[in-house]
Design an enzyme around this catalytic site. Structure first.
Site, PDB file in Angstrom:
ATOM      1  N   ARG A  10     -16.419   7.129 -19.363  1.00  0.00           N
ATOM      2  CA  ARG A  10     -16.945   5.764 -19.208  1.00  0.00           C
ATOM      3  C   ARG A  10     -18.367   5.802 -18.651  1.00  0.00           C
ATOM      4  N   ARG A  31     -11.750  18.764 -22.234  1.00  0.00           N
ATOM      5  CA  ARG A  31     -10.591  17.937 -21.922  1.00  0.00           C
ATOM      6  C   ARG A  31      -9.898  17.504 -23.204  1.00  0.00           C
ATOM      7  N   SER A  40       0.021  14.715 -13.658  1.00  0.00           N
ATOM      8  CA  SER A  40      -1.294  14.878 -14.289  1.00  0.00           C
ATOM      9  C   SER A  40      -1.518  16.295 -14.801  1.00  0.00           C
ATOM     10  N   ARG A  86     -11.551   2.030 -18.488  1.00  0.00           N
ATOM     11  CA  ARG A  86     -11.634   3.207 -17.629  1.00  0.00           C
ATOM     12  C   ARG A  86     -12.617   2.949 -16.490  1.00  0.00           C
ATOM     13  N   PHE A  98     -15.539   7.880 -14.012  1.00  0.00           N
ATOM     14  CA  PHE A  98     -14.957   8.978 -14.789  1.00  0.00           C
ATOM     15  C   PHE A  98     -15.931   9.287 -15.922  1.00  0.00           C
ATOM     16  N   VAL A  99     -15.969  10.560 -16.348  1.00  0.00           N
ATOM     17  CA  VAL A  99     -17.109  10.986 -17.150  1.00  0.00           C
ATOM     18  C   VAL A  99     -17.244  10.234 -18.475  1.00  0.00           C
ATOM     19  N   GLU A 146      -4.141  17.730 -14.457  1.00  0.00           N
ATOM     20  CA  GLU A 146      -4.939  18.381 -13.410  1.00  0.00           C
ATOM     21  C   GLU A 146      -4.079  19.361 -12.614  1.00  0.00           C
ATOM     22  N   GLU A 185     -15.647   3.342 -14.015  1.00  0.00           N
ATOM     23  CA  GLU A 185     -17.002   3.726 -14.463  1.00  0.00           C
ATOM     24  C   GLU A 185     -17.495   5.047 -13.895  1.00  0.00           C
ATOM     25  N   TYR A 212      -6.718  16.645  -5.176  1.00  0.00           N
ATOM     26  CA  TYR A 212      -5.993  15.692  -6.021  1.00  0.00           C
ATOM     27  C   TYR A 212      -4.890  16.408  -6.809  1.00  0.00           C
ATOM     28  N   ASP A 216       0.860  -1.184   0.000  1.00  0.00           N
ATOM     29  CA  ASP A 216       0.000   0.000   0.000  1.00  0.00           C
ATOM     30  C   ASP A 216       0.898   1.237   0.000  1.00  0.00           C
TER      31      ASP A 216
HETATM   32  P1  NAP Z   1      -7.017   4.148 -11.678  1.00  0.00           P
HETATM   33  O1  NAP Z   1      -7.661   3.296 -12.714  1.00  0.00           O
HETATM   34  O2  NAP Z   1      -7.866   4.840 -10.675  1.00  0.00           O
HETATM   35  O3  NAP Z   1      -5.962   3.223 -10.903  1.00  0.00           O
HETATM   36  C1  NAP Z   1      -5.378   3.631  -9.701  1.00  0.00           C
HETATM   37  C2  NAP Z   1      -4.555   2.483  -9.154  1.00  0.00           C
HETATM   38  O4  NAP Z   1      -3.983   2.886  -7.899  1.00  0.00           O
HETATM   39  C3  NAP Z   1      -5.373   1.210  -8.856  1.00  0.00           C
HETATM   40  O5  NAP Z   1      -4.580   0.095  -9.156  1.00  0.00           O
HETATM   41  C4  NAP Z   1      -5.598   1.300  -7.362  1.00  0.00           C
HETATM   42  O6  NAP Z   1      -5.814   0.070  -6.751  1.00  0.00           O
HETATM   43  C5  NAP Z   1      -4.250   1.865  -6.938  1.00  0.00           C
HETATM   44  N1  NAP Z   1      -4.277   2.429  -5.587  1.00  0.00           N
HETATM   45  C6  NAP Z   1      -5.142   3.356  -5.083  1.00  0.00           C
HETATM   46  N2  NAP Z   1      -4.851   3.606  -3.799  1.00  0.00           N
HETATM   47  C7  NAP Z   1      -3.790   2.825  -3.473  1.00  0.00           C
HETATM   48  C8  NAP Z   1      -3.031   2.624  -2.290  1.00  0.00           C
HETATM   49  N3  NAP Z   1      -3.317   3.267  -1.159  1.00  0.00           N
HETATM   50  N4  NAP Z   1      -1.994   1.754  -2.330  1.00  0.00           N
HETATM   51  C9  NAP Z   1      -1.717   1.064  -3.456  1.00  0.00           C
HETATM   52  N5  NAP Z   1      -2.406   1.189  -4.608  1.00  0.00           N
HETATM   53  C10 NAP Z   1      -3.428   2.070  -4.609  1.00  0.00           C
HETATM   54  O7  NAP Z   1      -6.092   5.249 -12.354  1.00  0.00           O
HETATM   55  P2  NAP Z   1      -5.504   5.299 -13.855  1.00  0.00           P
HETATM   56  O8  NAP Z   1      -6.461   6.029 -14.713  1.00  0.00           O
HETATM   57  O9  NAP Z   1      -5.006   3.958 -14.238  1.00  0.00           O
HETATM   58  O10 NAP Z   1      -4.282   6.300 -13.642  1.00  0.00           O
HETATM   59  C11 NAP Z   1      -2.984   5.822 -13.287  1.00  0.00           C
HETATM   60  C12 NAP Z   1      -2.195   6.948 -12.639  1.00  0.00           C
HETATM   61  O11 NAP Z   1      -2.077   8.032 -13.561  1.00  0.00           O
HETATM   62  C13 NAP Z   1      -2.830   7.549 -11.403  1.00  0.00           C
HETATM   63  O12 NAP Z   1      -1.787   7.951 -10.548  1.00  0.00           O
HETATM   64  C14 NAP Z   1      -3.571   8.768 -11.914  1.00  0.00           C
HETATM   65  O13 NAP Z   1      -3.711   9.715 -10.883  1.00  0.00           O
HETATM   66  C15 NAP Z   1      -2.624   9.221 -13.003  1.00  0.00           C
HETATM   67  N6  NAP Z   1      -3.218   9.933 -14.125  1.00  0.00           N
HETATM   68  C16 NAP Z   1      -4.280   9.432 -14.788  1.00  0.00           C
HETATM   69  C17 NAP Z   1      -4.792  10.077 -15.881  1.00  0.00           C
HETATM   70  C18 NAP Z   1      -5.960   9.537 -16.661  1.00  0.00           C
HETATM   71  O14 NAP Z   1      -6.548  10.297 -17.431  1.00  0.00           O
HETATM   72  N7  NAP Z   1      -6.268   8.260 -16.534  1.00  0.00           N
HETATM   73  C19 NAP Z   1      -4.208  11.293 -16.301  1.00  0.00           C
HETATM   74  C20 NAP Z   1      -3.109  11.783 -15.611  1.00  0.00           C
HETATM   75  C21 NAP Z   1      -2.607  11.082 -14.521  1.00  0.00           C
HETATM   76  P3  NAP Z   1      -7.313  -0.567  -6.643  1.00  0.00           P
HETATM   77  O15 NAP Z   1      -7.520  -1.270  -7.969  1.00  0.00           O
HETATM   78  O16 NAP Z   1      -7.194  -1.470  -5.487  1.00  0.00           O
HETATM   79  O17 NAP Z   1      -8.268   0.576  -6.453  1.00  0.00           O
HETATM   80  O1  G4F Z   2     -13.729  12.221 -16.075  1.00  0.00           O
HETATM   81  P1  G4F Z   2     -13.422  13.163 -14.987  1.00  0.00           P
HETATM   82  O2  G4F Z   2     -13.830  12.763 -13.609  1.00  0.00           O
HETATM   83  O3  G4F Z   2     -11.858  13.451 -15.086  1.00  0.00           O
HETATM   84  P2  G4F Z   2     -10.924  14.612 -14.499  1.00  0.00           P
HETATM   85  O4  G4F Z   2     -11.547  15.309 -13.354  1.00  0.00           O
HETATM   86  O5  G4F Z   2     -10.500  15.451 -15.653  1.00  0.00           O
HETATM   87  O6  G4F Z   2      -9.697  13.763 -13.937  1.00  0.00           O
HETATM   88  C1  G4F Z   2      -9.119  12.724 -14.720  1.00  0.00           C
HETATM   89  O7  G4F Z   2      -8.124  13.275 -15.534  1.00  0.00           O
HETATM   90  C2  G4F Z   2      -6.982  13.818 -14.826  1.00  0.00           C
HETATM   91  C3  G4F Z   2      -6.019  14.373 -15.880  1.00  0.00           C
HETATM   92  O8  G4F Z   2      -6.344  15.716 -16.153  1.00  0.00           O
HETATM   93  C4  G4F Z   2      -6.361  12.698 -14.023  1.00  0.00           C
HETATM   94  F1  G4F Z   2      -5.240  13.161 -13.409  1.00  0.00           F
HETATM   95  C5  G4F Z   2      -7.358  12.178 -13.011  1.00  0.00           C
HETATM   96  O9  G4F Z   2      -6.777  11.094 -12.292  1.00  0.00           O
HETATM   97  C6  G4F Z   2      -8.578  11.656 -13.762  1.00  0.00           C
HETATM   98  O10 G4F Z   2      -8.194  10.528 -14.504  1.00  0.00           O
HETATM   99  O11 G4F Z   2     -14.086  14.584 -15.273  1.00  0.00           O
HETATM  100  C7  G4F Z   2     -13.854  15.255 -16.496  1.00  0.00           C
HETATM  101  C8  G4F Z   2     -14.784  16.462 -16.566  1.00  0.00           C
HETATM  102  C9  G4F Z   2     -14.741  17.355 -15.319  1.00  0.00           C
HETATM  103  O12 G4F Z   2     -14.676  18.686 -15.723  1.00  0.00           O
HETATM  104  C10 G4F Z   2     -16.053  17.075 -14.620  1.00  0.00           C
HETATM  105  O13 G4F Z   2     -16.581  18.180 -13.883  1.00  0.00           O
HETATM  106  O14 G4F Z   2     -16.125  15.997 -16.668  1.00  0.00           O
HETATM  107  C11 G4F Z   2     -16.943  16.774 -15.816  1.00  0.00           C
HETATM  108  N1  G4F Z   2     -18.143  15.991 -15.466  1.00  0.00           N
HETATM  109  C12 G4F Z   2     -19.418  16.365 -15.778  1.00  0.00           C
HETATM  110  N2  G4F Z   2     -20.278  15.463 -15.272  1.00  0.00           N
HETATM  111  C13 G4F Z   2     -18.194  14.860 -14.748  1.00  0.00           C
HETATM  112  C14 G4F Z   2     -19.536  14.526 -14.619  1.00  0.00           C
HETATM  113  N3  G4F Z   2     -17.212  14.098 -14.221  1.00  0.00           N
HETATM  114  C15 G4F Z   2     -17.566  12.957 -13.563  1.00  0.00           C
HETATM  115  N4  G4F Z   2     -16.613  12.164 -13.051  1.00  0.00           N
HETATM  116  N5  G4F Z   2     -18.900  12.616 -13.391  1.00  0.00           N
HETATM  117  C16 G4F Z   2     -19.906  13.365 -13.904  1.00  0.00           C
HETATM  118  O15 G4F Z   2     -21.084  13.043 -13.745  1.00  0.00           O
END
Ligand code: NAP
Ligand code: G4F
Length: 374
Positions: A221, A247, A155, A214, A218-219, A157, A216, A179, A84
């Protein structure tokens, strides 16, 4: 010494040859979206992959089930370990035992909306977790004399309300969520360990990337899953928050390749990874529902509960540096990404409908019980 160089000469640390195979990688967050694609990519290249998995009362390994082999199989290229990001001594023990060539830190509490509800937890896991891992690597490197290359999942973000668009490596950070602030800390401490101790530590500043795997809530998915369920008659409405947010959405499978490429460079550095295009949540809805012959306006309703205390209105990245230095570019376009996700979710919804027809319950939807869907 240039802060960006591995301090190999100064510290006596030697980095394994880039051509040496098989390499050993440790991936935190291996059960997440990116972890599963990265593990696939590394295994395909002949790596021995070790993954950090946190203990849970239910199985959380669905995304890597297809990669995993029986633990009694002696020649397993994928090995999972309990751990962890909150447990520094456990991380140190693991790094010492595995002695990886490369460490990819993908683990995080990665949901922006949830970080407003759990700010301290997010700071601990997403921010301090990176520090704990860097310390484990520094110790291991110092005692073994072998270099360990480190990747930090930074990120877009972090840019928040950035003063310029498109955002690039030099754009100042202005995070808009706990975050984002935690990621800024993790990013800065990674740069600091590179400059202070000469670690080969790189940050990938990745813009949003999506896939059929992705999460479920996040917006993207949430939209493709709902559109598919509506199409097959399992759902009537989709509640969303801010439809105007924009985005830069790419495909996760493309983005993990950039992570690996960063660790193959002679010098560690930071890179923006993005498509350069930006689209609104409304446009995503339009395309996703449109692929199924539906008009999203008939099904999408606004629920203010999904608004955030502070929003990031616009993200658009410039990945010129990654293109020039890593030779990286995105392969999947926005409309291909939407189509890929919708099609996968239609298959899932059809399986779900068949189960419902046989009298089984529908697959659980976040928010129908327990905490509200973020
Ligand atoms: P994700 O699907 O939410 O996966 C997060 C991973 O972190 C999961 O394997 C989760 O385990 C693990 N985790 C959470 N808390 C933990 C803890 N306390 N100890 C150990 N493992 C832990 O995220 P992702 O979309 O694959 O993103 C991967 C990384 O890139 C993240 O750091 C995210 O913040 C960053 N990132 C993502 C995006 C994006 O658009 N996807 C963009 C920029 C940066 P569980 O399966 O047990 O929950
Ligand atoms: O899909 P989101 O939750 O992604 P967000 O906040 O951009 O974050 C993701 O991308 C980051 C990279 O920039 C990562 F670092 C982070 O770990 C994650 O993967 O939301 C995208 C947008 C936001 O502006 C949010 O306000 O969609 C808008 N939104 C509108 N309705 C919603 C919803 N987001 C979510 N999750 N759920 C809604 O119903």
């Amino acid at each position: 010494m240039d802060g960006r160089q591995p301090a190999a000469a100064a510290s006596g640390v030697e980095y394994g040859s880039v051509a040496t195979t098989p390499k050993r990688a440790l991936v935190t967050g291996i059960t997440g979206q990116d972890g599963s694609y990265l593990a696939e990519c590394l295994l395909g290249l002949g790596y021995e992959v070790h993954g950090l998995v946190r203990r849970s009362s239910t199985f959380g390994t669905q995304r890597i089930e297809h990669l995993y082999r029986d633990i009694h199989d002696e020649h397993r290229p994928l090995v999972l370990h309990h751990g962890d990001m909150a447990d520094g001594s456990g991380l140190a023990r693991l790094v010492r035992a595995i002695r990886p060539d490369e460490v990819y830190n993908l683990a995080a509490q990665s949901h922006v909306r949830v970080s407003f509800d759990q700010p301290a937890y997010t700071a601990d896991v997403t921010g301090l977790g990176a520090l704990r891992l860097l310390e484990a690597i520094r110790d291991c490197q110092e005692t073994s004399g072998r270099g360990i290359r480190f990747y930090q999942a930074s990120s877009s973000e972090m840019f928040g309300t950035a003063a310029e668009s498109p955002q690039r490596e030099t754009t100042p950070f202005h995070p808009r969520s706990p975050y984002g602030a935690a990621k800024v800390y993790a990013h800065c401490i990674t740069v600091n360990y590179r400059e202070s101790y000469g670690l080969h530590a790189s940050c990938g500043i990745l813009f949003n990337h999506e896939s059929p795997r992705r999460g479920e809530t996040f917006v993207t998915r949430k939209i493709t899953r709902a559109a598919a369920r509506i199409k097959v008659g399992l759902q009537q409405k989709l509640y969303l928050g801010n439809l105007d947010a924009r985005r830069d959405w790419g495909f996760a499978g493309d983005y993990v390749e950039a992570m690996r490429l960063m660790l193959q460079q002679p010098e560690a550095d930071d890179y923006v990874v993005a498509t350069g295009e930006t689209h609104s949540v409304r446009e995503f809805c339009e395309q996703a529902f449109g692929r199924l012959g539906l008009d999203f306006r008939d099904f999408v309703a606004i629920d203010p509960r999904y608004f955030r205390p502070a929003e990031v209105d616009l993200l658009q990245g410039c990945a010129e540096k990654a293109r020039a230095r890593l030779g990286w570019r995105p392969r999947v376009s926005f409309s291909e990404l939407v189509a890929m996700m919708v099609d996968a979710d239609v298959e899932l919804a059809e399986r779900e409908r068949a189960l419902v027809a046989m009298g089984h319950a529908a697959f659980p939807q976040h928010g129908q019980s327990g905490p509200s869907r973020p």
